[in-house]
Design an enzyme around this catalytic site. Structure first.
Site, PDB file in Angstrom:
ATOM      1  CG  ASP A  49      -2.015  -0.906   1.209  1.00  0.00           C
ATOM      2  OD1 ASP A  49      -2.258  -1.479   0.146  1.00  0.00           O
ATOM      3  OD2 ASP A  49      -2.683  -1.063   2.245  1.00  0.00           O
ATOM      4  CE  LYS A  71      -7.350  -0.768   0.753  1.00  0.00           C
ATOM      5  NZ  LYS A  71      -7.317  -1.824   1.711  1.00  0.00           N
ATOM      6  CG  MET A 185      -8.506   6.888   7.073  1.00  0.00           C
ATOM      7  SD  MET A 185      -9.398   5.428   6.524  1.00  0.00           S
ATOM      8  CE  MET A 185      -9.757   4.634   8.079  1.00  0.00           C
TER       9      MET A 185
HETATM   10  N1  SAH Z   1      -3.741   0.087   9.228  1.00  0.00           N
HETATM   11  C1  SAH Z   1      -3.263   1.423   9.511  1.00  0.00           C
HETATM   12  C2  SAH Z   1      -4.321   2.473   9.303  1.00  0.00           C
HETATM   13  C3  SAH Z   1      -4.783   2.618   7.862  1.00  0.00           C
HETATM   14  S1  SAH Z   1      -6.005   3.867   7.682  1.00  0.00           S
HETATM   15  C4  SAH Z   1      -2.724   1.475  10.947  1.00  0.00           C
HETATM   16  O1  SAH Z   1      -2.964   0.544  11.734  1.00  0.00           O
HETATM   17  O2  SAH Z   1      -2.054   2.462  11.289  1.00  0.00           O
HETATM   18  C5  SAH Z   1      -5.043   5.218   7.098  1.00  0.00           C
HETATM   19  C6  SAH Z   1      -4.957   6.319   8.140  1.00  0.00           C
HETATM   20  O3  SAH Z   1      -4.056   5.953   9.179  1.00  0.00           O
HETATM   21  C7  SAH Z   1      -4.428   7.626   7.616  1.00  0.00           C
HETATM   22  O4  SAH Z   1      -5.420   8.392   6.963  1.00  0.00           O
HETATM   23  C8  SAH Z   1      -3.962   8.303   8.898  1.00  0.00           C
HETATM   24  O5  SAH Z   1      -5.060   8.829   9.614  1.00  0.00           O
HETATM   25  C9  SAH Z   1      -3.421   7.111   9.685  1.00  0.00           C
HETATM   26  N2  SAH Z   1      -1.965   6.949   9.492  1.00  0.00           N
HETATM   27  C10 SAH Z   1      -1.324   5.873   9.016  1.00  0.00           C
HETATM   28  N3  SAH Z   1       0.012   6.060   9.018  1.00  0.00           N
HETATM   29  C11 SAH Z   1       0.222   7.303   9.516  1.00  0.00           C
HETATM   30  C12 SAH Z   1       1.383   8.086   9.761  1.00  0.00           C
HETATM   31  N4  SAH Z   1       2.612   7.638   9.505  1.00  0.00           N
HETATM   32  N5  SAH Z   1       1.206   9.332  10.279  1.00  0.00           N
HETATM   33  C13 SAH Z   1      -0.020   9.807  10.564  1.00  0.00           C
HETATM   34  N6  SAH Z   1      -1.152   9.110  10.338  1.00  0.00           N
HETATM   35  C14 SAH Z   1      -1.037   7.877   9.823  1.00  0.00           C
END
Ligand code: SAH
Length: 276
Positions: A49, A71, A185
């Site tokens: 992703d 994604k 998100m």
């Molecule tokens: N599976 C992932 C989440 C996916 S949804 C997890 O467990 O972290 C995607 C959202 O995750 C983004 O829109 C943001 O809100 C958050 N996110 C993921 N990585 C991030 C990062 N490095 N910094 C800030 N927000 C992050």
């Protein structure tokens, strides 16, 4: 691998025709779990992703085939059905398949749907956790998700708008005090989030933060209040991936520079609110 890691026995090996559904954490390769690192080393095909960082992609074996399936909110580069199909096709070709996702595969990652699809086709899956964004990004920003006497719990919730543009969430419980609420998100729905939380009783002065590109070299952390977050988004042109963190813990270590790299410097933490 280091001698210490060698001392930890591996519980599963990725076999031909199997899929390892794993989370890479939010970006910093040092946050990879040992289990995920081992699956990365065994991968013949990687389906990954947008949130998987370049540093982590660089750890894949040189001859591993790589497929980007995007994604990004609202513009999936390969739709979920296509991802499910691709995973199954590669496994049925007898490959060792790595499904590499940002954060944890089972936290807002649709990992459950992918596992269901594979299992229905008789394909075995290894599942390995990654550190979810809410946990690591707040830590790197010097924000403890819970803190005795300040926040007794925390909630991870999606701010992703539904197809009809609505955001139907349990606002009354999210607005309750004594807890930290982290929105994934949520950037596009921030005006609704702030409005609803305040309407349901959380003060507009509640400390709040935005963390963009958490745990990466380019992490940005902005502290403000529930009432001022939208201004920060506009002022700094904040885009995903960003987390919204709401709760008194945001100011636990009151310093401008604190925690940008997961490092609390004693002389920069101006105000430390001790748990009573
Ligand atoms: N599976 C992932 C989440 C996916 S949804 C997890 O467990 O972290 C995607 C959202 O995750 C983004 O829109 C943001 O809100 C958050 N996110 C993921 N990585 C991030 C990062 N490095 N910094 C800030 N927000 C992050």
């Amino acid at each position: 691998m280091s001698k210490v890691i060698e001392k930890i026995p591996a519980k599963g090996q990725l076999q031909p025709g199997e899929v390892a559904l794993v989370g890479s954490g939010p970006g910093d390769p040092e946050l990879l779990t040992i289990k995920v690192l081992r699956f990365i080393e065994q991968a013949e095909v990687a389906i990954y992703d947008r949130l998987v960082s370049d540093e982590i992609m660089a750890l894949l074996p040189a001859d591993c085939e790589k497929y980007y399936v995007g994604k990004e909110q609202a513009k999936h580069c390969v739709p979920q059905d296509g991802i499910n199909k691709m995973l199954a096709e590669q496994a049925l070709l007898g490959k060792r398949v790595l499904r590499l996702k940002g954060g944890d595969p089972f936290v807002f990652g649709r990992g459950g749907e992918e596992a269901e699809h594979l299992l229905e086709q008789g394909i075995n899956c290894h599942i390995a956790s990654g550190v979810t964004a809410a946990s690591a990004c707040t830590t790197y920003a010097g924000i403890p998700l819970t803190h005795r006497g300040v926040a007794q719990g925390c909630t991870f919730i999606t701010g992703h708008l539904q197809n009809d543009g609505q955001l139907n969430l349990p606002w009354t419980s999210l607005a309750a005090g004594g807890q930290t609420v982290v929105f994934y998100m949520g950037i596009n729905s921030l005006p609704t989030i702030s409005k609803e939380l305040v309407a349901h009783g959380r003060s507009a002065d509640t400390p709040a933060a935005l963390i963009r590109n958490g745990t990466r070299e380019n992490q940005e952390t902005y502290r403000g209040t529930l009432g001022s977050l939208q201004e920060l988004v506009e002022k700094h042109n904040i885009k995903p991936p960003t987390l919204i963190v709401i709760g008194e813990v945001v100011n636990q270590f009151d310093s401008k520079n604190v925690g940008t790299l997961g490092y609390l410097k004693a002389d920069e933490c101006a105000k430390i609110v001790k748990a009573s």
